[in-house]
Scaffold this motif. Structure first.
Motif, PDB file in Angstrom:
ATOM      1  N   LEU A 162      13.645  27.265  16.080  1.00 46.82           N
ATOM      2  CA  LEU A 162      13.559  25.870  16.500  1.00 46.82           C
ATOM      3  C   LEU A 162      13.198  25.055  15.267  1.00 46.82           C
ATOM      4  O   LEU A 162      12.186  25.335  14.613  1.00 46.82           O
ATOM      5  CB  LEU A 162      12.490  25.722  17.588  1.00 46.82           C
ATOM      6  CG  LEU A 162      12.317  24.326  18.206  1.00 46.82           C
ATOM      7  CD1 LEU A 162      13.587  23.890  18.927  1.00 46.82           C
ATOM      8  CD2 LEU A 162      11.122  24.327  19.158  1.00 46.82           C
ATOM      9  N   GLU A 163      14.020  24.062  14.933  1.00 50.36           N
ATOM     10  CA  GLU A 163      13.866  23.350  13.665  1.00 50.36           C
ATOM     11  C   GLU A 163      14.111  21.855  13.826  1.00 50.36           C
ATOM     12  O   GLU A 163      14.647  21.395  14.833  1.00 50.36           O
ATOM     13  CB  GLU A 163      14.859  23.893  12.633  1.00 50.36           C
ATOM     14  CG  GLU A 163      14.779  25.377  12.380  1.00 50.36           C
ATOM     15  CD  GLU A 163      15.801  25.843  11.344  1.00 50.36           C
ATOM     16  OE1 GLU A 163      16.174  25.029  10.474  1.00 50.36           O
ATOM     17  OE2 GLU A 163      16.222  27.000  11.421  1.00 50.36           O
ATOM     18  N   LEU A 164      13.756  21.114  12.774  1.00 49.76           N
ATOM     19  CA  LEU A 164      14.180  19.733  12.653  1.00 49.76           C
ATOM     20  C   LEU A 164      15.654  19.703  12.280  1.00 49.76           C
ATOM     21  O   LEU A 164      16.178  20.640  11.666  1.00 49.76           O
ATOM     22  CB  LEU A 164      13.388  19.012  11.556  1.00 49.76           C
ATOM     23  CG  LEU A 164      11.872  18.910  11.695  1.00 49.76           C
ATOM     24  CD1 LEU A 164      11.299  18.213  10.471  1.00 49.76           C
ATOM     25  CD2 LEU A 164      11.486  18.172  12.964  1.00 49.76           C
ATOM     26  N   CYS A 165      16.328  18.633  12.633  1.00 45.49           N
ATOM     27  CA  CYS A 165      17.660  18.378  12.090  1.00 45.49           C
ATOM     28  C   CYS A 165      17.530  18.316  10.564  1.00 45.49           C
ATOM     29  O   CYS A 165      16.637  17.648  10.035  1.00 45.49           O
ATOM     30  CB  CYS A 165      18.169  17.047  12.649  1.00 45.49           C
ATOM     31  SG  CYS A 165      19.684  16.444  11.882  1.00 45.49           S
ATOM     32  N   ALA A 166      18.398  19.012   9.843  1.00 51.83           N
ATOM     33  CA  ALA A 166      18.256  19.076   8.386  1.00 51.83           C
ATOM     34  C   ALA A 166      19.579  19.471   7.742  1.00 51.83           C
ATOM     35  O   ALA A 166      20.496  19.946   8.412  1.00 51.83           O
ATOM     36  CB  ALA A 166      17.163  20.075   8.000  1.00 51.83           C
ATOM     37  N   GLY A 167      19.656  19.288   6.427  1.00 46.06           N
ATOM     38  CA  GLY A 167      20.853  19.687   5.700  1.00 46.06           C
ATOM     39  C   GLY A 167      20.621  19.647   4.204  1.00 46.06           C
ATOM     40  O   GLY A 167      19.665  19.011   3.724  1.00 46.06           O
ATOM     41  N   ILE A 168      21.482  20.316   3.472  1.00 47.27           N
ATOM     42  CA  ILE A 168      21.342  20.381   2.023  1.00 47.27           C
ATOM     43  C   ILE A 168      21.922  19.127   1.363  1.00 47.27           C
ATOM     44  O   ILE A 168      22.790  18.450   1.926  1.00 47.27           O
ATOM     45  CB  ILE A 168      22.018  21.636   1.436  1.00 47.27           C
ATOM     46  CG1 ILE A 168      23.526  21.646   1.724  1.00 47.27           C
ATOM     47  CG2 ILE A 168      21.352  22.890   1.959  1.00 47.27           C
ATOM     48  CD1 ILE A 168      24.274  22.776   1.043  1.00 47.27           C
ATOM     49  N   VAL A 169      21.420  18.830   0.181  1.00 46.40           N
ATOM     50  CA  VAL A 169      21.926  17.724  -0.629  1.00 46.40           C
ATOM     51  C   VAL A 169      23.018  18.290  -1.526  1.00 46.40           C
ATOM     52  O   VAL A 169      22.740  18.902  -2.557  1.00 46.40           O
ATOM     53  CB  VAL A 169      20.796  17.087  -1.463  1.00 46.40           C
ATOM     54  CG1 VAL A 169      21.351  15.964  -2.330  1.00 46.40           C
ATOM     55  CG2 VAL A 169      19.691  16.572  -0.550  1.00 46.40           C
ATOM     56  N   ASP A 170      24.265  18.113  -1.109  1.00 45.36           N
ATOM     57  CA  ASP A 170      25.372  18.710  -1.855  1.00 45.36           C
ATOM     58  C   ASP A 170      26.444  17.693  -2.221  1.00 45.36           C
ATOM     59  O   ASP A 170      27.583  18.060  -2.517  1.00 45.36           O
ATOM     60  CB  ASP A 170      26.003  19.845  -1.043  1.00 45.36           C
ATOM     61  CG  ASP A 170      26.525  19.377   0.303  1.00 45.36           C
ATOM     62  OD1 ASP A 170      26.291  18.203   0.670  1.00 45.36           O
ATOM     63  OD2 ASP A 170      27.170  20.188   0.995  1.00 45.36           O
TER      64      ASP A 170
END
Length: 212
Positions: free
Chosen positions: A95-103
């Motif tokens: 279970l996580e926060l919405c997130a993503g890499i800086v690409d």
């Protein structure tokens, strides 16, 4: 999400776009030292609160690293000795926060806005995203930068058939009430969630949660 089979390990290819291992050499107090590190992408995360439903919007997904952490002692050198009845993949659904890499070379708030749409299905203008704090994750291995944002959404912001990730991502959108979120912070809780999730939820409960 839990339909996972044929697990095995392999060598990391040198052209991996996500992880690059290397050794860091330095001299401290006259003594030569070294440390094995990973070069990874920086990232953004977003605390999302749906004001229509009065619920936090979170995501669930299967994390191979978490699964490996659970089974590493029994997996064998190639990972083919895992007893998947004893260790079902559901154990590593986090279970996580919405997130993503800086690409990509665009503002961090725009990357965060894209992740909110792609993972959770809410289309919000970038101006509604509030940058909260930045910190370093994986301080023993990568020291990567993560920037946390906060955004309030409504049911009207929801885009039909959006969310759940892009490409071959399999992401489940989850809503938690304030009471359910608070329960996660109780002493003795055992979670597979990362520290950034715990910090984000605690920040929200302390600073932005509606008061009863």
């Amino acid at each position: 999400m839990n339909d996972i089979s044929n697990i095995y390990y392999g060598r990391l290819p040198e052209d991996s776009p996500y992880v690059k291992p290397f050794r860091f050499y330095y001299t401290q107090n006259g003594k030569e030292k070294s440390w094995d590190l990973l070069k990874v992408h920086d990232s953004v995360s977003v605390v999302i609160f749906n004001t229509t439903r009065q619920k936090l919007v979170l995501v669930k997904q299967f994390r191979p690293a978490v699964y490996h952490g659970l089974v590493s002692e029994e997996a064998g050198a190639d990972g083919r000795s895992i007893d998947m009845k004893k260790y079902p993949p559901s154990l590593a659904v986090t279970l996580e926060l919405c997130a993503g890499i800086v690409d990509k070379p665009i503002p961090l708030a725009e990357i965060a806005r894209e992740e909110v749409l792609e993972e959770c299905g809410y289309d919000v203008p970038v101006e509604r995203l509030e940058q909260i704090i930045s910190y370093r994750s994986g301080v023993g291995t990568s020291g990567a930068l993560q920037v946390m944002f906060y955004v309030e959404v409504t049911d009207q912001d929801k885009v039909e058939a959006a969310g759940g990730g892009v490409g071959d991502e399999i992401i489940e959108v989850v809503e938690l009430s304030l009471a359910e979120a608070s329960k996660l912070m109780e002493k003795g809780s055992v979670l597979t969630s990362p520290p950034a999730f715990l910090f984000g939820v605690l920040w929200f409960l302390t600073n932005r949660a509606p008061k009863a």
